[in-house]
Design an enzyme around this catalytic site. Structure first.
Site, PDB file in Angstrom:
ATOM      1  N   LYS A 187       0.841  -1.199   0.000  1.00 17.49           N
ATOM      2  CA  LYS A 187       0.000   0.000   0.000  1.00 17.49           C
ATOM      3  C   LYS A 187       0.874   1.246   0.000  1.00 17.49           C
ATOM      4  O   LYS A 187       1.483   1.597   0.991  1.00 17.49           O
ATOM      5  CB  LYS A 187      -0.930   0.052   1.213  1.00 17.49           C
ATOM      6  CG  LYS A 187      -1.919   1.218   1.042  1.00 17.49           C
ATOM      7  CD  LYS A 187      -2.375   1.731   2.370  1.00 17.49           C
ATOM      8  CE  LYS A 187      -2.510   3.201   2.537  1.00 17.49           C
ATOM      9  NZ  LYS A 187      -2.023   4.158   1.597  1.00 17.49           N
ATOM     10  N   GLU A 263       9.358   1.265  10.897  1.00 20.63           N
ATOM     11  CA  GLU A 263      10.452   2.221  10.634  1.00 20.63           C
ATOM     12  C   GLU A 263       9.814   3.602  10.740  1.00 20.63           C
ATOM     13  O   GLU A 263       9.034   3.986   9.875  1.00 20.63           O
ATOM     14  CB  GLU A 263      11.026   2.034   9.219  1.00 20.63           C
ATOM     15  CG  GLU A 263      11.593   0.670   8.927  1.00 20.63           C
ATOM     16  CD  GLU A 263      12.858   0.384   9.699  1.00 20.63           C
ATOM     17  OE1 GLU A 263      13.538   1.336  10.111  1.00 20.63           O
ATOM     18  OE2 GLU A 263      13.147  -0.807   9.917  1.00 20.63           O
ATOM     19  N   CYS A 298      13.651  10.767   6.378  1.00 22.92           N
ATOM     20  CA  CYS A 298      13.520  10.294   7.769  1.00 22.92           C
ATOM     21  C   CYS A 298      14.810  10.464   8.544  1.00 22.92           C
ATOM     22  O   CYS A 298      14.793  10.772   9.728  1.00 22.92           O
ATOM     23  CB  CYS A 298      13.058   8.849   7.792  1.00 22.92           C
ATOM     24  SG  CYS A 298      14.167   7.750   6.911  1.00 22.92           S
ATOM     25  N   GLU A 396       9.762  15.890  15.487  1.00 16.76           N
ATOM     26  CA  GLU A 396      10.097  15.783  14.068  1.00 16.76           C
ATOM     27  C   GLU A 396       9.208  16.743  13.263  1.00 16.76           C
ATOM     28  O   GLU A 396       7.998  16.756  13.437  1.00 16.76           O
ATOM     29  CB  GLU A 396       9.851  14.355  13.583  1.00 16.76           C
ATOM     30  CG  GLU A 396      10.213  14.178  12.120  1.00 16.76           C
ATOM     31  CD  GLU A 396       9.871  12.789  11.577  1.00 16.76           C
ATOM     32  OE1 GLU A 396       8.769  12.304  11.843  1.00 16.76           O
ATOM     33  OE2 GLU A 396      10.717  12.221  10.869  1.00 16.76           O
TER      34      GLU A 396
HETATM   35  P1  NAD Z   1       2.176   8.450   7.659  1.00 15.95           P
HETATM   36  O1  NAD Z   1       2.402   7.648   8.888  1.00 15.95           O
HETATM   37  O2  NAD Z   1       1.168   9.521   7.681  1.00 15.95           O
HETATM   38  O3  NAD Z   1       1.753   7.489   6.454  1.00 15.95           O
HETATM   39  C1  NAD Z   1       2.520   6.364   6.111  1.00 15.95           C
HETATM   40  C2  NAD Z   1       1.620   5.338   5.458  1.00 15.95           C
HETATM   41  O4  NAD Z   1       0.672   4.901   6.424  1.00 15.95           O
HETATM   42  C3  NAD Z   1       0.830   5.858   4.269  1.00 15.95           C
HETATM   43  O5  NAD Z   1       0.758   4.860   3.275  1.00 15.95           O
HETATM   44  C4  NAD Z   1      -0.543   6.100   4.861  1.00 15.95           C
HETATM   45  O6  NAD Z   1      -1.584   5.999   3.925  1.00 15.95           O
HETATM   46  C5  NAD Z   1      -0.631   4.973   5.879  1.00 15.95           C
HETATM   47  N1  NAD Z   1      -1.589   5.207   6.955  1.00 15.95           N
HETATM   48  C6  NAD Z   1      -2.024   6.392   7.455  1.00 15.95           C
HETATM   49  N2  NAD Z   1      -2.945   6.171   8.426  1.00 15.95           N
HETATM   50  C7  NAD Z   1      -3.085   4.843   8.547  1.00 15.95           C
HETATM   51  C8  NAD Z   1      -3.892   4.006   9.377  1.00 15.95           C
HETATM   52  N3  NAD Z   1      -4.728   4.495  10.270  1.00 15.95           N
HETATM   53  N4  NAD Z   1      -3.752   2.654   9.240  1.00 15.95           N
HETATM   54  C9  NAD Z   1      -2.892   2.131   8.345  1.00 15.95           C
HETATM   55  N5  NAD Z   1      -2.136   2.871   7.521  1.00 15.95           N
HETATM   56  C10 NAD Z   1      -2.232   4.217   7.618  1.00 15.95           C
HETATM   57  O7  NAD Z   1       3.621   8.974   7.236  1.00 15.95           O
HETATM   58  P2  NAD Z   1       4.000   9.892   5.992  1.00 15.95           P
HETATM   59  O8  NAD Z   1       3.515  11.253   6.286  1.00 15.95           O
HETATM   60  O9  NAD Z   1       3.600   9.232   4.722  1.00 15.95           O
HETATM   61  O10 NAD Z   1       5.592   9.829   6.068  1.00 15.95           O
HETATM   62  C11 NAD Z   1       6.325  10.623   6.923  1.00 15.95           C
HETATM   63  C12 NAD Z   1       6.788   9.853   8.135  1.00 15.95           C
HETATM   64  O11 NAD Z   1       7.482   8.680   7.728  1.00 15.95           O
HETATM   65  C13 NAD Z   1       7.782  10.638   8.956  1.00 15.95           C
HETATM   66  O12 NAD Z   1       7.525  10.461  10.322  1.00 15.95           O
HETATM   67  C14 NAD Z   1       9.108  10.013   8.583  1.00 15.95           C
HETATM   68  O13 NAD Z   1      10.139  10.180   9.508  1.00 15.95           O
HETATM   69  C15 NAD Z   1       8.738   8.583   8.414  1.00 15.95           C
HETATM   70  N6  NAD Z   1       9.724   7.884   7.616  1.00 15.95           N
HETATM   71  C16 NAD Z   1      10.547   6.976   8.232  1.00 15.95           C
HETATM   72  C17 NAD Z   1      11.531   6.296   7.503  1.00 15.95           C
HETATM   73  C18 NAD Z   1      12.432   5.259   8.142  1.00 15.95           C
HETATM   74  O14 NAD Z   1      13.078   4.505   7.426  1.00 15.95           O
HETATM   75  N7  NAD Z   1      12.505   5.189   9.446  1.00 15.95           N
HETATM   76  C19 NAD Z   1      11.659   6.569   6.136  1.00 15.95           C
HETATM   77  C20 NAD Z   1      10.826   7.518   5.544  1.00 15.95           C
HETATM   78  C21 NAD Z   1       9.850   8.167   6.293  1.00 15.95           C
END
Ligand code: NAD
Length: 492
Positions: A187, A263, A298, A396
């Site tokens: 997804k 992650e 990230c 963050e």
């Molecule tokens: P997000 O958590 O909003 O979304 C991530 C994914 O989760 C998306 O596909 C979203 O549709 C899905 N999602 C959202 N709500 C959900 C729910 N209730 N149930 C299941 N899935 C759901 O994050 P984002 O805004 O897309 O990305 C930014 C975040 O990701 C930042 O915190 C960043 O640090 C982190 N990130 C971490 C890494 C790593 O390797 N540690 C890498 C890249 C980004």
């Protein structure tokens, strides 16, 4: 190359559907979502808005493919061939994929080319080559028994990924899961689905059997939740925010106790000692280490800890670079920092800057939205002097905002470095080898860079500690998430 990019950006992007069981299907509800390009705020196309029924169909297709065993029990050399072909096809279409991805999420094209198709192809190749090199084990038992440790594919893996580097992060999960013989339901994030839908097509072209990789697009709270709660998904591998990570653990507890690997975010300290070998280089790498992809990385070094004796001089260098970074149209090769992925994220970033001012932080550069006339979402590279108690030193942002904090000695640097809830990345700049090692041992983080920032390749794991997550992407260690260990205990 600029001419080719300019041609590719003009292409119409057809409305997209879901990829389930080897075929393109409209969501059962017929629902669709607009894709808004952050470059100009205009509608690019639509993607399918998958509901729980669609997720169920994708999981059923994945399970059926697993049971059919044309992939899960294929000879490793066979799986390797297909995965190497996937890497080749990603490389064949690299420019198209990069431009499409940039139109979707706004990353500057120079970074997108390297980090997206470039890195995804390298990841598929890395795990393709691992397929027939990861062995089971014979346990060191007594002479009267033989203890065998088999590695088996687990079954259906779901991967939920964010919008900042969809292909790279998608590949970090899909490639080792496939290499281990599993089926996958992927997804993508709402704001970056297009390249992962293309990846599904490339996998099919490479000969991946139908149902082994399924891609369902849609809203996190709907499609993502349905994945989290599904009773026939064995493992959920996630990259995204801590808030959603917590929900996934709850979904697992409320459903089938699927394993959940997270992650999550970071507030990574980048620590500059006065004896750093080259302060000009350190300033440049530090500035680009936060401002590339407009801080939507990230592992971005979002907290700059500077030894007090060089604090003013060093901050001035970073500010000078920040104010010269070329922010703008991400499809121009000269652009150094592209768009913020969405208007909501931009408002969040601007909100953080406003809060920092209200808490008494000193603005040293940037702080404002720019290029509003384009209709797109852009923000100046922003630098604040903060104190460790301020919000900007702890939370963050995931945008182009750098917090600078002075320190007096090694002990204090370590204390400040470890003073957030996170533990993802970090860096230490020093010419003192013993200090570098002491800091590496003391910093609570998944990675400690020394005299550099970023650039770690597939050979090393990426994972956080504390509230930055559990488990690891990349390296052979990532395969542990996608294998069951089975013991054979034979009396001789
Ligand atoms: P997000 O958590 O909003 O979304 C991530 C994914 O989760 C998306 O596909 C979203 O549709 C899905 N999602 C959202 N709500 C959900 C729910 N209730 N149930 C299941 N899935 C759901 O994050 P984002 O805004 O897309 O990305 C930014 C975040 O990701 C930042 O915190 C960043 O640090 C982190 N990130 C971490 C890494 C790593 O390797 N540690 C890498 C890249 C980004």
């Amino acid at each position: 190359m600029q001419d080719k990019i300019s041609q590719l950006r003009m292409l119409t992007v057809a409305p997209q559907s879901l990829f389930i069981g080897g075929a393109w299907r409209e969501p059962v509800s017929g629902g669709a979502m607009d894709v808004i390009s952050p470059i100009d705020g205009k509608k690019l196309t639509t993607i399918g808005d998958a509901g729980a029924e669609d997720v169920d169909l994708a999981v059923k297709a994945a399970r059926a493919a697993f049971e059919r065993a044309s992939w899960s029990k294929a000879a490793p050399a066979e799986r390797k061939k297909v995965m190497l072909r996937i890497a080749e096809l990603i490389e064949r279409d690299a420019l198209e994929l990069a431009v499409l991805g940039v139109r979707d999420n706004g990353t500057e094209i120079t970074m997108a080319l390297k980090a997206e198709p470039g890195s995804a192809a390298a990841t598929f190749r890395y795990y393709a080559e691992a397929v027939d090199k990861v062995y089971g084990e014979i346990a060191p038992t007594s002479e009267t028994v033989l203890g065998l440790i088999h590695r088996e594919p687990i079954g259906v893996i779901a991967a939920i990924v964010p919008w900042n580097f969809p292909m790279m992060i998608g590949a970090w999960k899909v490639a080792p899961a496939l290499a281990a013989g599993n089926s996958v339901v992927l997804k993508p994030a709402e704001g970056a689905s297009l390249t992962l839908l293309k990846l599904a097509a490339l996998c099919a072209e490479a000969g991946l059997p139908e149902g082994v990789l399924n891609v369902v697009t849609g809203r996190g709270a709907v499609t993502g939740e349905a994945i989290g709660l599904h009773g026939d998904i064995d493992v959920l591998a996630f990259t995204g925010s801590g808030g959603v990570g917590r929900r996934l653990l709850e979904y697992s507890a409320r459903s089938n106790l699927k394993r959940v690997y997270l992650e999550l975010g970071g507030k990574s300290p980048n620590i500059i000692f006065a004896d750093a070998p080259d302060l000009d280089l350190a300033a440049k790498v530090s500035a680009y280490g936060i401002f590339r992809n407009s801080g939507q990385v990230c592992v971005a070094g979002s907290r700059l800890l500077v030894e007090r004796s060089i604090h003013e001089q060093f901050t001035a260098k970073v500010v000078a670079i920040a104010t010269q970074i070329k922010v703008g149209d991400p499809l121009l090769l000269a652009t150094e920092a592209g768009a913020i992925s969405s208007e909501i994220q931009l408002e969040k970033d601007i909100g953080f800057a406003g809060q920092a001012l209200a808490e008494g932080a000193t603005l040293r550069a940037g702080g404002a939205r720019i290029l509003q006339e384009t209709g797109g979402f852009y923000m100046q590279p922003t630098v604040f002097d903060v104190t460790p108690e301020m919000t900007l030193a702890k939370e963050e942002v995931f945008g182009p905002i750098l917090s600078v904090i002075p320190f007096d000695n090694e002990e204090e640097a370590l204390r400040i470095a470890n003073s957030t809830a996170y533990g993802l990345a970090s860096a230490v700049w020093t010419a003192n080898l013993s200090r570098a090692h002491r800091m590496m041992r003391g910093i609570k983080a998944g990675i400690v860079h020394v005299n550099t920032y970023g650039g770690a390749d597939n050979t090393v794991p990426l994972g956080g500690v504390r509230q930055s997550g559990n488990g690891h992407d990349k390296s052979l260690h990532a395969m542990d998430k996608y294998h069951n260990l089975k013991t054979g205990w034979i009396q001789l």
